[in-house]
Motif scaffolding. Structure first.
Motif, PDB file in Angstrom:
ATOM      1  N   ALA A 164       0.851  -1.208   0.000  1.00 16.45           N
ATOM      2  CA  ALA A 164       0.000   0.000   0.000  1.00 16.45           C
ATOM      3  C   ALA A 164       0.881   1.251   0.000  1.00 16.45           C
ATOM      4  CB  ALA A 164      -0.921   0.007   1.212  1.00 16.45           C
ATOM      5  N   PRO A 165       0.548   2.252  -0.815  1.00 10.97           N
ATOM      6  CA  PRO A 165       1.382   3.463  -0.875  1.00 10.97           C
ATOM      7  C   PRO A 165       1.259   4.263   0.419  1.00 10.97           C
ATOM      8  CG  PRO A 165      -0.567   3.737  -2.198  1.00 10.97           C
ATOM      9  CD  PRO A 165      -0.602   2.319  -1.756  1.00 10.97           C
ATOM     10  N   ARG A 166       2.246   5.136   0.623  1.00 13.94           N
ATOM     11  CA  ARG A 166       2.260   6.027   1.792  1.00 13.94           C
ATOM     12  C   ARG A 166       1.791   7.428   1.355  1.00 13.94           C
ATOM     13  NH1 ARG A 166       6.852   3.084   1.772  1.00 13.94           N
ATOM     14  NH2 ARG A 166       7.994   4.801   0.775  1.00 13.94           N
ATOM     15  N   VAL A 167       0.882   8.029   2.156  1.00 12.20           N
ATOM     16  CA  VAL A 167       0.280   9.343   1.815  1.00 12.20           C
ATOM     17  C   VAL A 167       0.585  10.320   2.942  1.00 12.20           C
ATOM     18  CG1 VAL A 167      -1.819  10.592   1.254  1.00 12.20           C
ATOM     19  CG2 VAL A 167      -1.556   8.178   0.545  1.00 12.20           C
ATOM     20  N   GLU A 168       1.074  11.490   2.562  1.00 13.86           N
ATOM     21  CA  GLU A 168       1.351  12.560   3.523  1.00 13.86           C
ATOM     22  C   GLU A 168       0.700  13.871   3.003  1.00 13.86           C
ATOM     23  OE1 GLU A 168       5.467  12.971   4.217  1.00 13.86           O
ATOM     24  OE2 GLU A 168       5.730  10.929   5.064  1.00 13.86           O
ATOM     25  N   ARG A 169      -0.173  14.499   3.883  1.00 14.57           N
ATOM     26  CA  ARG A 169      -0.855  15.748   3.490  1.00 14.57           C
ATOM     27  C   ARG A 169       0.050  16.919   3.836  1.00 14.57           C
ATOM     28  NH1 ARG A 169      -6.171  17.611   2.793  1.00 14.57           N
ATOM     29  NH2 ARG A 169      -6.950  15.504   3.095  1.00 14.57           N
ATOM     30  N   VAL A 170       0.152  17.782   2.871  1.00 11.36           N
ATOM     31  CA  VAL A 170       0.927  19.022   3.059  1.00 11.36           C
ATOM     32  C   VAL A 170       0.018  20.189   2.636  1.00 11.36           C
ATOM     33  CG1 VAL A 170       2.980  20.305   2.469  1.00 11.36           C
ATOM     34  CG2 VAL A 170       3.072  17.801   2.622  1.00 11.36           C
ATOM     35  N   ASP A 171      -0.609  20.852   3.630  1.00 11.76           N
ATOM     36  CA  ASP A 171      -1.546  21.961   3.375  1.00 11.76           C
ATOM     37  C   ASP A 171      -2.639  21.489   2.417  1.00 11.76           C
ATOM     38  OD1 ASP A 171      -0.015  23.471   5.043  1.00 11.76           O
ATOM     39  OD2 ASP A 171       1.197  24.342   3.419  1.00 11.76           O
ATOM     40  N   GLU A 172      -2.699  22.048   1.240  1.00 14.30           N
ATOM     41  CA  GLU A 172      -3.761  21.714   0.275  1.00 14.30           C
ATOM     42  C   GLU A 172      -3.300  20.682  -0.760  1.00 14.30           C
ATOM     43  OE1 GLU A 172      -5.038  25.312  -1.518  1.00 14.30           O
ATOM     44  OE2 GLU A 172      -5.957  26.078   0.333  1.00 14.30           O
ATOM     45  N   SER A 173      -2.223  20.024  -0.498  1.00  8.84           N
ATOM     46  CA  SER A 173      -1.734  18.963  -1.401  1.00  8.84           C
ATOM     47  C   SER A 173      -1.249  17.782  -0.564  1.00  8.84           C
ATOM     48  CB  SER A 173      -0.587  19.486  -2.277  1.00  8.84           C
ATOM     49  OG  SER A 173       0.535  19.852  -1.467  1.00  8.84           O
ATOM     50  N   CYS A 174      -0.977  16.680  -1.255  1.00  6.33           N
ATOM     51  CA  CYS A 174      -0.465  15.484  -0.575  1.00  6.33           C
ATOM     52  C   CYS A 174       0.592  14.800  -1.467  1.00  6.33           C
ATOM     53  CB  CYS A 174      -1.600  14.521  -0.240  1.00  6.33           C
ATOM     54  SG  CYS A 174      -2.348  13.771  -1.697  1.00  6.33           S
ATOM     55  N   GLU A 175       1.449  14.081  -0.814  1.00  2.03           N
ATOM     56  CA  GLU A 175       2.521  13.367  -1.546  1.00  2.03           C
ATOM     57  C   GLU A 175       2.323  11.868  -1.334  1.00  2.03           C
ATOM     58  OE1 GLU A 175       7.389  13.064  -1.921  1.00  2.03           O
ATOM     59  OE2 GLU A 175       6.457  14.416  -0.446  1.00  2.03           O
ATOM     60  N   VAL A 176       2.201  11.148  -2.458  1.00  2.00           N
ATOM     61  CA  VAL A 176       1.998   9.688  -2.428  1.00  2.00           C
ATOM     62  C   VAL A 176       3.311   9.024  -2.913  1.00  2.00           C
ATOM     63  CG1 VAL A 176       0.605   7.759  -3.219  1.00  2.00           C
ATOM     64  CG2 VAL A 176      -0.426  10.049  -2.942  1.00  2.00           C
ATOM     65  N   SER A 177       3.832   8.022  -2.134  1.00  2.00           N
ATOM     66  CA  SER A 177       5.073   7.297  -2.503  1.00  2.00           C
ATOM     67  C   SER A 177       4.852   5.787  -2.340  1.00  2.00           C
ATOM     68  CB  SER A 177       6.245   7.756  -1.625  1.00  2.00           C
ATOM     69  OG  SER A 177       5.970   7.490  -0.255  1.00  2.00           O
ATOM     70  N   TRP A 178       5.587   5.028  -3.070  1.00  2.00           N
ATOM     71  CA  TRP A 178       5.449   3.550  -3.048  1.00  2.00           C
ATOM     72  C   TRP A 178       6.834   2.911  -3.231  1.00  2.00           C
ATOM     73  CZ3 TRP A 178       3.350   6.942  -6.489  1.00  2.00           C
ATOM     74  CH2 TRP A 178       3.923   6.991  -7.753  1.00  2.00           C
ATOM     75  N   GLU A 179       6.854   1.580  -3.075  1.00  2.00           N
ATOM     76  CA  GLU A 179       8.121   0.854  -3.146  1.00  2.00           C
ATOM     77  C   GLU A 179       8.586   0.706  -4.601  1.00  2.00           C
ATOM     78  OE1 GLU A 179       7.826  -3.151  -1.855  1.00  2.00           O
ATOM     79  OE2 GLU A 179       5.881  -3.498  -2.825  1.00  2.00           O
ATOM     80  N   THR A 180       9.843   0.329  -4.770  1.00  2.00           N
ATOM     81  CA  THR A 180      10.454   0.198  -6.093  1.00  2.00           C
ATOM     82  C   THR A 180      10.650  -1.282  -6.431  1.00  2.00           C
ATOM     83  OG1 THR A 180      11.625   2.266  -5.709  1.00  2.00           O
ATOM     84  CG2 THR A 180      12.431   0.860  -7.502  1.00  2.00           C
ATOM     85  N   LEU A 181      10.337  -1.660  -7.684  1.00  2.00           N
ATOM     86  CA  LEU A 181      10.565  -3.036  -8.163  1.00  2.00           C
ATOM     87  C   LEU A 181      11.731  -3.046  -9.154  1.00  2.00           C
ATOM     88  CD1 LEU A 181       6.945  -4.382  -8.786  1.00  2.00           C
ATOM     89  CD2 LEU A 181       8.435  -4.772  -6.816  1.00  2.00           C
ATOM     90  N   PRO A 182      12.571  -4.092  -9.108  1.00  2.00           N
ATOM     91  CA  PRO A 182      13.692  -4.166 -10.069  1.00  2.00           C
ATOM     92  C   PRO A 182      13.190  -4.568 -11.445  1.00  2.00           C
ATOM     93  CG  PRO A 182      13.673  -6.123  -8.705  1.00  2.00           C
ATOM     94  CD  PRO A 182      12.590  -5.227  -8.146  1.00  2.00           C
ATOM     95  N   PRO A 183      13.975  -4.351 -12.505  1.00  2.00           N
ATOM     96  CA  PRO A 183      13.576  -4.782 -13.859  1.00  2.00           C
ATOM     97  C   PRO A 183      13.399  -6.299 -13.895  1.00  2.00           C
ATOM     98  CG  PRO A 183      15.409  -3.239 -13.970  1.00  2.00           C
ATOM     99  CD  PRO A 183      15.245  -3.589 -12.530  1.00  2.00           C
TER     100      PRO A 183
END
Length: 1009
Positions: free
Chosen positions: A865-884
């Motif tokens: 599941a991605p990680r969500v962080e709210r910053v004022d009126e926006s949010c930043e969504v991040s997720w894990e990395t998969l190798p080729p």
């Protein structure tokens, strides 16, 4: 290099020396010595070595000082110089008048005769003590060890100069032949050098004092001879070993010359000869005195002796025990009865001699202990063989002797010595019979005698008894009994003999046994029929109507006495004798005629004959009884062995059977063929088109079975070889055949076997069509035929699925009645080859064609599941990395859902985070992400989406709300994360475990109790 020419061998044909100037102004002479075939020429070089050249050859020799070298010839020979075309030829010829000691100069020779007569000249060599020395044979050649390399190079240089200056090739025919030999070596050690050239050319005496002092290398020296000298062959070479004043004398055609002046030689000194081993002169139990003799000192006085011993260890290692000039030595503090090894060497100013041979010497022992009492080996009438043992504890190396003393019982002379020696047994002779003697033994050695042993008593044997009385018969003999008597005693016997004859003289010992010998009619040699102490005996197995001879002898301790006179006894008539073996004649394979001859009847006519017949020698049965001399047997088996025998009967009894006779009936056709089990069918193998038969080989009736005939009814019969198995091919499927078998040999065909019914199997099934119903990147589900996926095990039709491996071989995957199979653990994007086969009771059908199926590419793995962080009126969504994935790049797709609307894609790319602006403060947002595999030669493969993450809108706190409400709102604003697959699986397993425990407790409580 200059040479000294030495003429050693002289032959009937002369040597020729050719001399020529190298140039007119050069003072250098080249001498060509021509060596004829079969001759040898020896020279000594400047380095002192000898070189022997065998003919045919021309030896070039050079004189560096410009003068012709002087040629030395032996007494009685002269030189002749012939000059032709500037080349001087020197001939060495024997002269008519011999003047000892004369030498002909090279430049003033007498004129040669036109044809010189060559005579055979002998030389005589004498010494002041008239000792003849050894000479070589006239044409002998010394065995040289090697060829000198310097001589070869010198010869090559001389040949080159001759060719350059004069063009002379070295005539004389045959060229130059250089020997590879060297002077013969001395048989002793190398103590000198061969005789020098001056010694040879001047009669072994033309050198100075230094050379005269050199030792000779002679092969041998002969013994003294009484004469003035002794002849040798002409041209002999002398090798001297013991040099003394020597004279030389020549003889030619019975003319003897004057001896030359004596010449003295003195050899050099050397180390002494090897001494003899030391010997023991005296000794005790702990000391030894050794003495030795001085060896030859070889010209230098012996100064010291070296005595070595092994210290009694016996290891072969020697240590020095004495060093000095004395010729004896005493060793002390030695062990008793021990063996020591010694060797000796002598030393002078020239060195140490070789050690003598190793000798072993023992120390003395103590007085022996008393031996055990003597033992008796064997006794006779006039002798006793006695033995004794070595005293206990005496060492094996001690030399012990023995004295055997004897005393005759009642003689009064006491013990007298009867043997003295080192043996352990002795035979005492000339004794009296049946007499007791006493013996004892005394052991002694160099230290003294032991005490006597214990006394033993032995008795000589008695003599044999005398001759018994002669037997006589009394009364009329009967067929089965008669009476014998002697003196006034008689005995009666029936079917036996009773004998008794006490001897007149018992030989000093009571009679212990009797022996009876019997003589058969017309036989000169008898044999013993009884031996024992009884006064009568029974002799059986007598033939009626025969005359037998008997004689008796008695025995005691000394043995048997002589036989009595021979007595003749005749028996009465009896049963017939044994018949001769009968004669068998086979009329057919099943019929035979037996005939026989009448045996001797022993005084009574034969009344009947009895014939026994059987297939085994030990189980014959009576088949005929009567007076005829033949009988016919019927109902026999072909090629079968039979035994028969016959016996005769008269009024006196039944005679013995004859020897059994073996007969064999003639051969016939084979017996009927039968299977191994008559109830079972002879079926070995069955298929749709073949039948395998097996049968047991019948009796061949004496003729080897050559083939078998298989009858199939309507089909053509099959002829096989001498086998018991056969496969019938090219038959119809699912068909019944009636089969019977017949054996054949060289005499014909045997009867058919009974008929067997055999049936072929139906044809095997064809392979079904193979399909792939489902596939993934690791599995393939295959399906074939029509039917349920899971069939019953009792289905007759089954399938065999195979897959090709990396090596190109097909391996089995499944074998059974099912119609589907799932192949697992495969690789993604890989092609696999399959084939299938159907089989049932009829057999295995053919394989299908090869089917190829390919696994798809694998999708990317699901993301967390991605990680969500709210910053004022926006949010930043991040997720894990998969190798080729196998070289294919991976991108990501981010979707969001606002409120209750559908998910929409908000980002697609390779980044692992995304910032969403302009968020509504009163709206709930949901986010999920998935990985996408970008294939180079295929469409993109989208992986599964991750679990959804919820982002709640922020709440505004009112003034009347407590702090607790504010904290709950803050917690509500945090995003909620769903459980992962691993956590969910663990939760399910835990619930199942708890449920199982509760059920077990309930069963234990309610059911069991």
């Amino acid at each position: 290099m200059s040479f000294i020419i030495i003429i050693i061998f002289f032959f009937n044909e002369s040597w020729q020396l050719l001399a020529s100037r190298a140039t007119s102004g050069d003072h250098m002479w080249v001498i060509l010595v021509q060596v004829n075939p079969g001759e040898a020429f020896t020279i000594q070089r400047d380095d002192g070595q000898f070189q022997c050249i065998t003919g045919p050859a021309q030896v070039p020799m050079m004189s560096p000082n410009g003068s012709v070298p002087q040629i030395y010839v032996p007494p009685g020979y002269v030189q002749q110089i012939i000059e032709e075309n500037g080349v001087r030829r020197v001939l060495v010829l024997p002269q008519t008048e011999f003047h000892p000691g004369g030498h002909s100069p090279l430049h003033h020779p007498p004129p040669p005769p036109p044809h010189a007569t060559h005579t055979h000249t002998h030389f005589c060599f004498t010494k002041s003590e008239d000792r003849m020395l050894y000479t070589h044979p006239p044409h002998g050649r010394a065995a040289f060890a090697h060829r000198d390399e310097r001589a070869s190079k010198t010869y090559e240089r001389l040949q080159k100069k001759l060719k350059e200056r004069h063009g002379v090739g070295g005539g004389g025919g045959g060229g130059l032949a250089l020997s590879k030999d060297s002077p013969p070596p001395s048989p002793q050690k190398s103590r000198g050098t061969p005789p020098s050239g001056g010694d040879l050319q001047n009669g072994l005496g033309g050198k100075g004092a230094d050379e005269q002092a050199q030792p000779s290398t002679a092969v041998t020296s002969l013994g003294k001879s009484p004469g003035r000298g002794k002849d040798t062959e002409s041209g002999g070479r002398i090798y001297i070993r013991v040099l003394e004043p020597l004279e030389v004398q020549a003889m030619c055609n019975c003319l003897q010359g004057v001896p030359s002046e004596p010449v003295s030689f003195t050899t050099l000194s050397c180390e002494p000869d090897g001494p003899s081993p030391p010997r023991k002169t005296s000794g005790t139990k702990s000391s030894l005195v050794l003495q030795w003799k001085a060896p030859c000192d070889n010209g230098s006085k012996i100064q010291n002796y070296i005595l070595q011993w092994d210290e009694g260890k016996g290891t072969g290692a020697f240590e020095q025990c004495y060093y000095g000039p004395q010729k004896q030595y005493r060793l002390t503090k030695l062990s008793t009865a021990s063996r020591y090894y010694f060797r000796l060497a002598a030393k002078n100013d020239m060195g140490v001699s070789e050690f003598s041979d190793v000798v072993h010497i023992m120390t003395s022992c103590s007085v022996p202990a008393p031996p055990l009492s003597p033992e008796l080996i064997q006794s006779g009438v006039t002798w006793l063989c006695v033995r004794w043992h070595r005293p206990a504890g005496s060492p094996k190396e001690d030399e012990i002797s023995y004295v055997l003393e004897m005393e005759e019982e009642g003689s009064g002379y006491g013990f007298q010595a009867s043997y003295d020696g080192d043996e352990l047994s002795h035979t005492v002779r000339n004794l009296h019979r049946s007499t007791t003697y006493r013996f004892r033994v005394i052991a002694y050695n160099a230290e003294g005698k032991s005490n006597p042993s214990g006394v033993s008593e032995f008795t000589t044997a008695p003599d044999r008894p005398g001759c018994p009385c002669r037997l006589t018969m009394k009364g009329k003999p009967h067929p089965t009994s008669f009476r014998l008597t002697w003196v006034f005693i008689f005995f009666f016997f029936s079917l036996s003999l009773h004998l008794l004859a006490p001897p007149l003289v018992d030989g000093g010992s009571a009679v212990s046994s009797y022996s009876v010998e019997m003589f058969a009619p017309q036989v000169d040699e008898g044999w013993e029929v009884y031996q024992g102490s009884e006064l009568d005996c029974t002799v059986g197995s007598l033939l009626p109507g025969r005359t037998y001879g008997f004689r008796l002898r008695a025995a005691n301790k000394a043995g048997y006495g002589p036989f009595s006179e021979r007595s003749e006894v005749t028996t009465g008539p009896g049963a017939p004798e044994v018949c001769r073996p009968p004669h068998v004649t086979c009329k057919s394979p099943t019929c035979a005629v037996i005939s026989w001859e009448a045996p001797p009847c022993n005084g009574a006519a034969v009344s009947e004959y009895r014939l026994e017949w059987g297939a085994a020698e030990g189980s014959m049965q009576m088949c005929y009884t009567g007076a005829a001399l033949s009988h016919e047997m019927k109902g026999l088996l072909p090629a079968t062995n039979y035994f028969c025998r016959v016996q005769a009967v008269n009024v006196a009894g039944v005679g013995p059977f004859s020897d059994a006779v073996l007969c064999q009936t003639p051969c016939s056709v084979p017996a009927p063929v039968s299977s191994e089990d008559e109830e079972a069918r002879p079926l070995l193998y069955s298929s749709s088109t073949c039948l395998g038969l097996r049968w047991e080989a019948p009796c061949d009736h004496g003729s080897e079975i050559m083939s078998y005939l298989i009858d199939l009814g309507e089909r053509q019969p099959i002829l096989t070889g001498p086998v018991t198995k056969y496969i019938i091919q090219n038959l119809h499927p699912d068909t019944t055949y009636r089969i019977r078998i017949q054996a054949l040999n060289s005499l014909g065909a045997g009867p058919f076997s009974h008929t067997f019914k055999l049936k072929t199997k139906p044809l095997p099934p064809l392979p079904p069509r193979l399909e792939c119903t489902a596939s993934s990147h690791q599995t393939l589900r295959l399906k074939w035929g029509d039917g349920p996926a899971k069939a019953q095990p009792t289905d007759s039709l089954q399938y065999h699925l195979q897959m090709e491996d990396k090596n190109g071989r097909f391996i089995s995957l499944y074998k059974g009645p099912c119609h589907t199979h799932k192949v697992q653990r495969l690789n993604e994007s890989t092609s696999y080859a399959f084939r299938i086969q159907a089989f049932n009771e009829a057999g295995e059908g053919p394989f299908s064609t090869v089917y190829t199926f390919t696994t798809p590419r694998s999708p990317p793995a699901p993301l967390k599941a991605p990680r969500v962080e709210r910053v004022d009126e926006s949010c930043e969504v991040s997720w894990e990395t998969l190798p080729p994935m196998k070289g294919d790049p991976v991108i990501y797709c981010l979707q969001s859902m606002q409120g209750n609307s559908e998910f929409k894609q908000i980002y697609k790319g390779s980044a692992t985070s995304y910032q969403l602006p302009n968020l509504s403060s009163s709206t709930e947002y949901r986010f999920r992400v998935c990985a996408i595999r970008q294939c180079q030669d295929a469409p993109e493969i989208i992986g599964p989406y991750s679990s959804t993450v919820i982002m709640l809108p922020p709440r505004v706190d009112t003034p009347g709300v407590s702090g607790t409400t504010g904290s709950k709102a803050a917690e509500a604003q945090k995003p909620k994360r769903s459980l992962t697959d691993e956590q969910f699986s663990f939760l399910i397993i835990a619930l199942l475990a708890v449920t199982s425990i509760l059920i077990a407790v309930a069963i234990q409580y309610f059911v069991i109790e």
